[in-house]
Motif scaffolding. Structure first.
Motif: not given
Length: 492
Positions: A381-391
């Motif tokens: 949410e902080a970097i405006e990306m999808h959670e799966s991308t961060v994963s």
């Protein structure tokens, strides 16, 4: 309205996952070694690509090399695909903080022999090659020590049955039956193995392993023999009973325990090979007086790819038919895509790492006690990306700072207890505090789990007793009874 077949023209918009975009998403989750393999395959299949030095003029997070006019038309990024629903089947990684803990050797003499576990692992930067494993080390000694070829053959067979700790779990009688040799010959071969270095290998129990070492040190007297035959009483801390059985006074008993502590209960582990590869961090962090933290990608791990424009022009001049021109255009597009995809991967890693450092600033300044609960969703949410991308980005990626090298997933921990700030506390911070309390406890006043709950609650950690017990066991700290026995042994 007439019923019947007809032709209609309709316009609609849809987002399609092309093979290239699917591969770009997969690149995010690849480790350094996997990226190197992927690039190696690309270099072999695409003549327009070649390995080269990274240009630093555009900044640390700039693409390796992108020639003007080479960039293909803008296409949806991997994260845009996630936001559009392209990653519905990709669940975030299940993060189990307990799985990140390292098991510790408690020194409990009652541990099952030959388990091969419980030893502290080497530091993350200390993985080195071992000259020879246990079997090879022993086999080099068999020839000169064996009285005949037959005994040497049986001894080598026994060596092949030893576990990593150097213990023989197989029955000697079954071994003799399998080789169709007399039991006496099998016993002679085992005696040969037990005479080899390191002392204690070939033992069938912990008591036998320690006895072999006591004999080697010329300390295997009747009192030591009785002590080794009653290791269960030693594990229970029944010292008064042991002194009566061994018929020794306090001074002699303390001397015997000191001798035991000098022995190696798992002599084979020093020759155990580690299959773990050295870890090279992807992100480097150091303190900066101007910006607080200087966060950079590790240049040694960045892919170095360039597009050979001169070779492209040369090939294009030789293409006379439509098929050759199409093939060359396809290779140029593939090369452009790969350079762009790798650049996007690097920028995404840096973006995620920067947000982790921002969220866990207390950890980098003051240590694990300041580690906060953090989720993939919060960073996404902080970097405006999808959670799966961060994963994907946090999978198989490592960060190096003054406190050591950590996997990016290490910083995502669940929240437990009700802290004073209302946000709860990181599970890792609670474990660190439990360890600090048990390390500092008075040997005469061992802290029970209930007392630990009380002390933690006074510090703002509102935890249930079973939670404290779970975390205590996860970091390899024994119960109050076990710690009392251990510290009693250490005090003698």
């Amino acid at each position: 309205m007439a019923l019947g077949p007809r032709l209609d023209l309709r316009q609609s918009q849809s987002l399609v996952m092309t093979p290239q975009l699917q591969q770009a998403i997969k690149l995010l989750a690849l480790s350094n070694l996997e990226i190197e393999t992927f690039i190696g395959e690309a270099l072999e299949s695409n003549p327009l690509l070649e390995a080269g030095e990274v240009s630093r003029e555009a900044g640390d997070d700039a693409p390796d090399a992108v020639a003007d006019g080479d960039t293909p038309p803008d296409a949806p990024t991997s994260d845009e695909l996630m936001l559009a629903g392209g990653g519905e089947g990709d669940a975030p990684l299940d993060l189990d903080p307990a799985a990140l803990d390292i098991d510790r050797d408690t020194g409990d003499w009652s541990a099952a022999p030959g388990s091969g576990g419980g030893e502290d692992g080497p530091d993350i930067s200390e993985h080195g090659d071992v000259e020879a494993d246990l079997a090879a080390h022993l086999e080099t000694q068999v020839g000169p020590a064996a009285p005949n070829v037959r005994t040497a053959f049986i001894a080598r067979h026994i060596i092949g049955l030893l576990d990593d700790a150097g213990y023989l779990a197989a029955s000697l009688r079954d071994l003799a039956s399998d080789l169709n040799v007399p039991l006496a010959e099998a016993e002679a071969a085992l005696e040969l193995v037990q005479s080899l270095d390191p002392t204690g290998v070939g033992a069938r129990s912990l008591a036998e392993c320690l006895a072999l070492q006591a004999k080697e040190a010329d300390r295997y007297d009747p009192c030591m023999e009785v002590l080794l035959a009653n290791l269960d009483l030693l594990a229970k801390g029944s010292f008064a009973q042991l002194k009566r059985i061994c018929d020794v006074d306090d001074e002699d008993f303390a001397d015997m325990l000191g001798e035991l502590r000098s022995y190696d209960p798992k002599p084979g582990l020093k020759f155990a090979r580690s299959d773990s590869a050295p870890v090279t961090p992807d992100v480097l962090i150091r303190a900066s007086s101007e910006t607080g933290w200087d966060i950079q990608l590790n240049q040694a791990t960045l892919p170095r790819l360039i597009i050979n424009r001169e070779y492209y022009v040369e090939l294009r001049g030789g293409c006379t038919d439509k098929q050759s021109k199409g093939w060359l255009s396809e290779k140029l597009a593939d090369a452009n895509w790969l350079v762009k995809a790798l650049d996007q991967r690097q920028k995404t890693i840096l973006k995620v790492a920067s947000e982790i450092v921002k969220q866990q600033d207390g950890f980098f300044r003051r240590g694990v006690s300041e580690l906060k609960p953090l989720t993939l969703a919060k960073v996404a949410e902080a970097i405006e990306m999808h959670e799966s991308t961060v994963s994907r980005v946090t999978s198989n990626k490592y960060l190096h700072c003054e406190r050591g090298t950590f996997e990016l997933k290490y910083f995502f921990t669940s929240g437990v207890g009700g802290g004073a700030d209302g946000e709860g506390a990181s599970a890792e911070a609670v474990k660190a505090r439990i360890k600090a309390l048990t390390d500092a406890e008075d040997p005469k006043k061992i802290l029970s789990d209930d007392k630990l709950v009380e002390l933690l609650k006074a510090e703002g950690f509102d935890l249930a007793r079973r939670t404290v017990a779970k975390y205590r066991e996860a970091i390899g700290i024994g119960s109050s009874v076990q710690r009392r026995r251990q510290k009693k042994l250490e005090s003698i």
